[in-house]
Design a protein around this motif. Structure first.
Motif, PDB file in Angstrom:
ATOM      1  N   ASP A 266       0.828  -1.213   0.000  1.00  0.00           N
ATOM      2  CA  ASP A 266       0.000   0.000   0.000  1.00  0.00           C
ATOM      3  C   ASP A 266       0.865   1.267   0.000  1.00  0.00           C
ATOM      4  OD1 ASP A 266      -2.386  -1.329  -0.098  1.00  0.00           O
ATOM      5  OD2 ASP A 266      -2.767  -1.255   2.057  1.00  0.00           O
ATOM      6  N   GLU A 267       1.915   1.261   0.829  1.00  0.00           N
ATOM      7  CA  GLU A 267       2.805   2.424   0.898  1.00  0.00           C
ATOM      8  C   GLU A 267       3.497   2.665  -0.437  1.00  0.00           C
ATOM      9  OE1 GLU A 267       5.555   2.441   4.229  1.00  0.00           O
ATOM     10  OE2 GLU A 267       3.961   1.718   5.551  1.00  0.00           O
ATOM     11  N   LEU A 268       3.943   1.579  -1.067  1.00  0.00           N
ATOM     12  CA  LEU A 268       4.587   1.710  -2.378  1.00  0.00           C
ATOM     13  C   LEU A 268       3.579   2.244  -3.404  1.00  0.00           C
ATOM     14  CD1 LEU A 268       6.910   1.316  -4.389  1.00  0.00           C
ATOM     15  CD2 LEU A 268       6.219  -1.088  -4.617  1.00  0.00           C
ATOM     16  N   ALA A 269       2.384   1.658  -3.413  1.00  0.00           N
ATOM     17  CA  ALA A 269       1.353   2.069  -4.386  1.00  0.00           C
ATOM     18  C   ALA A 269       1.018   3.556  -4.231  1.00  0.00           C
ATOM     19  CB  ALA A 269       0.098   1.222  -4.203  1.00  0.00           C
ATOM     20  N   LEU A 270       0.857   4.018  -3.004  1.00  0.00           N
ATOM     21  CA  LEU A 270       0.525   5.429  -2.770  1.00  0.00           C
ATOM     22  C   LEU A 270       1.625   6.358  -3.279  1.00  0.00           C
ATOM     23  CD1 LEU A 270      -1.070   5.274   0.803  1.00  0.00           C
ATOM     24  CD2 LEU A 270      -2.218   6.020  -1.285  1.00  0.00           C
TER      25      LEU A 270
END
Length: 335
Positions: A266-270
């Motif tokens: 999720d952190e990477l995607a954001l």
């Protein structure tokens, strides 16, 4: 209103039980743990709690108003039912697995929270009236109590369930990001133009050519995350056992590290959305790669990975390194 005083006392008592269940740890019992006895007792305790919720709700849904004595008796019965649920939860020893214990604790807290909500709803509702909130709260307790039949019965089943949930979250995140990339240059195309915020013509809403090269490798890392969880889930289902303390502990280690995958994805995607900070993307990618390598390492050294399964562990380790090296190359200029 004095008749309702026992209900206020009940809420306070239930809150105390909830705090103990949330914070306390089941101890190792003096007697050997008997799974069948435990699950039968837990099922019975949840069933009685559901019945007490029904009685409590009915008593305050129609005239005549419950007397002080009736209210006292109802409150005591609810409290006893909830104490029984908490007591049975405490029978489950730590040695049965932290993943299993967390799932049973969550189910237990949900029942106690549901009963607190129902009692508070009755207290705030007009006398002799069955409001919509009371119906919903009663149904909430029933639903929470019925969950006991779906709980995993050992740590292998609990870890399987936890991994499947992680895989679902990662699949969704990957699909969302793939759609954003495929839909064209503007991932914010569904957002209306706004006079105050400015038009979407602002290049901060677009990916540059350099961004898109980096995106490709980041998606590769996200795909490796999905493949990793899928494979680990497969071997836990096929080879996972909860017969010895070592096996139970290895499964917990796997679940703990696998739980870090979806927040890292999720952190990477954001960070991949424009305006893209390439160095931030690199840091988030490195964090995810590190988590994936740990998952693969723990899998390889555990009982769920016989020699016949080592090939895909090696392959996915290579895939993680390959994508991470490309990300490093693309972002070298940012350092």
């Amino acid at each position: 209103m004095a008749a309702r005083e026992p209900l206020r006392e009940l809420v306070a008592a239930l809150r105390a039980v909830l705090a103990r269940v949330r914070e306390g740890e089941p101890g190792e019992g003096r007697e050997p743990f008997e799974p069948t006895r435990f699950w039968d007792a837990l099922g019975q305790a949840f069933k009685i709690t559901s019945q007490e919720a029904t009685k409590l709700s009915l008593a305050f849904s129609r005239p005549p108003v419950a007397s002080a004595e009736d209210c006292q008796k109802l409150s005591e019965d609810v409290q006893n039912a909830i104490l029984a649920v908490a007591t049975v939860y405490y029978w489950l020893p730590k040695g049965q697995g932290t993943t299993l214990r967390k799932m049973v604790r969550d189910a237990t807290t949900e029942v106690v929270e549901g009963m607190i909500q129902l009692t508070e709803t009755i207290l705030s509702a007009p006398l002799e009236s069955l409001c919509q909130e009371q119906l919903i709260s009663t149904g909430g307790v029933w639903e929470a109590c019925e969950q006991v039949s779906n709980l995993p019965r050992d740590n292998q089943a609990a870890v399987t369930s936890a991994l499947a949930a992680c895989l679902g979250v990662v699949k969704d995140a990957l699909e969302e990001m793939e759609n954003a990339v495929v839909e064209g240059q503007d991932p914010y195309s569904d957002i209306m133009e706004d006079e105050e915020l400015g038009f979407r013509g602002n290049r901060d809403t677009y990916w540059s050519e350099a961004d898109r090269k980096l995106l490709s490798s980041c998606l590769g890392l996200m795909k490796a995350s999905k493949a990793c969880l899928k494979k680990v889930l497969g071997v836990v289902k096929a080879y996972g056992k909860a017969d010895s303390p070592e096996q139970i502990s290895q499964l917990d280690d796997l679940a703990d590290i696998a739980n870090e995958i979806s927040p890292s994805v999720d952190e990477l995607a954001l960070s991949m959305y424009p305006p893209m900070n390439q160095l931030g993307v690199r840091l988030n990618a490195a964090k995810l790669a590190s988590v994936l390598k740990k998952v693969l390492e723990i899998t390889k050294t555990s009982h769920v990975c016989p020699p016949s399964e080592e090939g895909w562990v090696q392959f996915l380790t290579g895939a993680v390194d390959h994508n991470m090296n490309k990300i490093k190359n693309f972002t070298q200029g940012q350092l």
